[in-house]
Design a protein around this motif. Structure first.
Motif, PDB file in Angstrom:
ATOM      1  N   ASP A  48       0.829  -1.202   0.000  1.00 62.55           N
ATOM      2  CA  ASP A  48       0.000   0.000   0.000  1.00 62.55           C
ATOM      3  C   ASP A  48       0.865   1.255   0.000  1.00 62.55           C
ATOM      4  OD1 ASP A  48      -2.657   1.293   0.233  1.00 62.55           O
ATOM      5  OD2 ASP A  48      -1.819   1.989   2.135  1.00 62.55           O
ATOM      6  N   ARG A  49       1.932   1.236   0.755  1.00 59.33           N
ATOM      7  CA  ARG A  49       2.833   2.395   0.807  1.00 59.33           C
ATOM      8  C   ARG A  49       3.470   2.647  -0.559  1.00 59.33           C
ATOM      9  NH1 ARG A  49       3.604   7.052   3.292  1.00 59.33           N
ATOM     10  NH2 ARG A  49       5.771   7.556   3.424  1.00 59.33           N
ATOM     11  N   TRP A  52       0.831   4.241  -2.714  1.00 60.18           N
ATOM     12  CA  TRP A  52       0.607   5.626  -2.312  1.00 60.18           C
ATOM     13  C   TRP A  52       1.709   6.535  -2.853  1.00 60.18           C
ATOM     14  CZ3 TRP A  52       3.579   8.968   0.601  1.00 60.18           C
ATOM     15  CH2 TRP A  52       2.964  10.168   0.953  1.00 60.18           C
ATOM     16  N   SER A  55       1.130   7.445  -6.479  1.00 61.67           N
ATOM     17  CA  SER A  55      -0.077   8.178  -6.860  1.00 61.67           C
ATOM     18  C   SER A  55       0.174   9.688  -6.890  1.00 61.67           C
ATOM     19  CB  SER A  55      -1.232   7.845  -5.921  1.00 61.67           C
ATOM     20  OG  SER A  55      -0.965   8.314  -4.629  1.00 61.67           O
ATOM     21  N   ASN A  99       3.284  11.665  -4.778  1.00 59.15           N
ATOM     22  CA  ASN A  99       3.419  11.715  -3.327  1.00 59.15           C
ATOM     23  C   ASN A  99       4.849  11.454  -2.872  1.00 59.15           C
ATOM     24  OD1 ASN A  99       0.784  12.345  -2.444  1.00 59.15           O
ATOM     25  ND2 ASN A  99       0.131  10.250  -2.789  1.00 59.15           N
TER      26      ASN A  99
END
Length: 121
Positions: A48-49, A52, A55, A99
């Protein structure tokens, strides 16, 4: 609900494998089952990191297209690719970037006297 059940099931299955590995290897099963049960969570957090970081996000401070383009040019000079978005009736501009580049963007904004990003909206 289905996703949470899948995560819980994979943690229980991994804890069971950790328990079996502890029994076979003679290591404390409390430790091996705990580590096994936490392994799927660690994998999901890492995945998930990574998602992220890749993105895109945008930050607008009410600057004009020229001002935001100057910031984007400085970011490009530092190796960060940023886009300029024009939005709204007043045609204010915002900066769009990954990000993962947030630290460099915050530094450039601070150097140019632009209000800092509020991360906790």
């Amino acid at each position: 609900m289905v996703g949470r059940a899948a995560v819980a099931g994979s943690c229980l299955a991994a804890a069971g494998l950790g328990f079996a590995a502890g029994r076979l290897s003679g290591l404390p099963v409390v430790v091996t089952a705990s580590v096994g049960g936490l392994f799927p969570l660690a994998f999901l957090v890492a995945a998930d990191r990574r998602k992220w970081r890749a993105s895109l996000t945008a930050y607008g401070w009410g600057g004009t297209e020229t001002e935001v383009s100057a910031v984007a040019a400085e970011l490009l000079r530092r190796g960060v690719v940023a886009n300029v978005e024009i939005w709204g009736e007043d045609e204010s501009a915002s900066l769009q970037y990954r990000n993962a580049d947030e630290g460099v963007v915050a530094t450039v904004l601070a150097e140019q006297g632009i209000p800092p990003m509020n991360r906790w909206l």
